[in-house]
Enzyme design. Structure first.
Site, PDB file in Angstrom:
ATOM      1  N   LYS A 234      -9.572 -31.017   3.090  1.00 19.55           N
ATOM      2  CA  LYS A 234      -9.333 -30.625   3.922  1.00 19.55           C
ATOM      3  C   LYS A 234      -8.386 -29.141   3.501  1.00 19.55           C
ATOM      4  O   LYS A 234      -8.013 -27.964   4.026  1.00 19.55           O
ATOM      5  CB  LYS A 234      -8.417 -31.003   4.173  1.00 19.55           C
ATOM      6  CG  LYS A 234      -6.788 -30.703   5.040  1.00 19.55           C
ATOM      7  CD  LYS A 234      -7.583 -29.981   6.649  1.00 19.55           C
ATOM      8  CE  LYS A 234      -6.382 -29.313   7.570  1.00 19.55           C
ATOM      9  NZ  LYS A 234      -5.382 -30.919   7.766  1.00 19.55           N
TER      10      LYS A 234
ATOM     11  N   LYS B 206       2.608 -24.255   4.314  1.00 18.46           N
ATOM     12  CA  LYS B 206       2.252 -25.184   3.717  1.00 18.46           C
ATOM     13  C   LYS B 206       1.556 -25.705   3.328  1.00 18.46           C
ATOM     14  O   LYS B 206       1.475 -26.120   1.786  1.00 18.46           O
ATOM     15  CB  LYS B 206       2.781 -26.478   4.814  1.00 18.46           C
ATOM     16  CG  LYS B 206       2.831 -27.548   4.528  1.00 18.46           C
ATOM     17  CD  LYS B 206       2.279 -29.090   5.778  1.00 18.46           C
ATOM     18  CE  LYS B 206       2.367 -30.173   5.645  1.00 18.46           C
ATOM     19  NZ  LYS B 206       1.664 -30.809   6.527  1.00 18.46           N
TER      20      LYS B 206
END
Length: 340
Positions: free
Chosen positions: A214, A289
């Site tokens: 991811k 993030k």
């Protein structure tokens, strides 16, 4: 340590709905458990839990928990059948055999699993089976590994990292893609569960692989987004028609998701965040993030990066700009001074 079977035996049902229904099972050789747990009802978790509840047999029970009591109350109001609210994460784990977590940050995941696993007495009633924990949060792989190690060493269950791609729209539509890191013997079980909330489940390897996959994907996405915004701004400033430029890019070597699906120029892709004032979509703060997590994980493995730090700094600048803060990450185009 005992191995977890692909489908765990059911716990005692908690006030099951008595309405008659045809019971669907994932496999003719297994029983579908009666009680499920879901922790984290934020922008992603709420629609995911709703889709899970909709796919479960009516006489199964879904136990939900979130620190935001308004979210749990709203969920129960919208999904009154077969849903119970737990006071804390430990109660969810005590009453469920499969527990799904969708939490914002690494420290949230660490805190919730500490509450769940301590004391290590989930199996003390002599009948309960080991739990299956599926964490769909995008967090620091080191923290995820420590949680997995704590879970496995306690003997109370197995842990799967299963971050997802598709955003809030995908969560609502049930079209998410999950990237999972799991032991081979629990892949099928995890896939069956996650398929109730998404369209694709990709097993990338052992625990931790889902998160690494991811983060690699989102690192590339974040860079492509900036490059697309810069290229579109460049061409438009040179006098090119935005749609003609985008069409050319999308049949040429520059084609990517930000150019084809989430083009940053208003009016190029109907329905895109750019056409809604950059509202919704994948927020700038989330892009920053994920970049931070990817850069940190790369550094810990001695992996050299050339663009990551620059991209991270740019997203931080974008988020600090009043006209861009809180918007879809394609708002980079606005930050660069692109024509709207």
């Amino acid at each position: 340590m005992r191995a977890v079977s692909a489908i765990a035996s059911p716990l005692r049902r908690i006030n099951p709905v008595t309405r008659q229904t045809t019971r669907r099972c994932f496999s003719s050789s297994y029983k579908l458990q009666a009680t499920w747990g879901f922790i984290g009802l934020g922008r992603m978790g709420f629609p995911m839990a709703r889709n899970l509840r909709a796919k479960l047999p009516i006489d199964d029970t879904l136990i939900i928990q979130d620190v935001n009591k308004a979210a749990t109350s709203k969920f129960l109001q919208e999904n009154p059948e077969g849903v119970r609210i737990a006071d804390n994460a430990r109660e969810v784990a005590e009453k469920s055999e499969t527990i799904i977590t969708v939490l914002p940050e690494s420290h949230h995941v660490a805190g919730v699993y500490k509450q769940i696993l301590e004391p290590p007495s989930l199996l003390n009633d002599g009948t309960a089976k080991e739990r299956l924990f599926i964490d769909c949060s995008t967090i620091d792989p080191v923290i995820s590994q420590s949680v997995a190690d704590a879970t496995h060493s306690s003997g109370q269950g197995k842990f799967v990292d299963a971050p997802m791609s598709g955003g809030v729209v995908g969560a609502q539509a049930g079209t998410l893609t999950f990237m999972i890191g799991a032991l081979p013997e629990i892949v099928d079980r995890a896939t069956e569960i996650l398929s109730m909330m998404g369209r694709r489940v990709l097993h990338l390897g052992d625990q931790g692989s889902g998160l690494h996959g991811k983060l690699a994907n989102n690192y590339l996405l974040a860079l492509n987004n900036i490059a697309t915004a810069e290229a579109m701004n460049m061409g438009i400033q040179w006098g090119l028609d935005p749609k003609a430029l985008a069409n050319m890019i999308n049949i040429s070597t520059g084609k990517c998701w930000p150019s084809e699906v989430n083009n940053p120029v208003p009016g190029v892709i109907e329905g895109s965040p750019a056409c809604r004032g950059y509202e919704g979509g994948f927020g700038v703060a989330l892009a920053s993030k994920d970049l931070k997590l990817a850069i940190k994980a790369a550094k810990e493995c001695g992996i050299k990066l050339g663009l990551g730090e620059h991209a991270k700094a740019l997203y931080d600048e974008v988020e600090a700009t009043e006209t861009c803060k809180g918007r879809d990450f394609s708002v980079v185009y606005r930050y660069l001074g692109g024509k709207e």
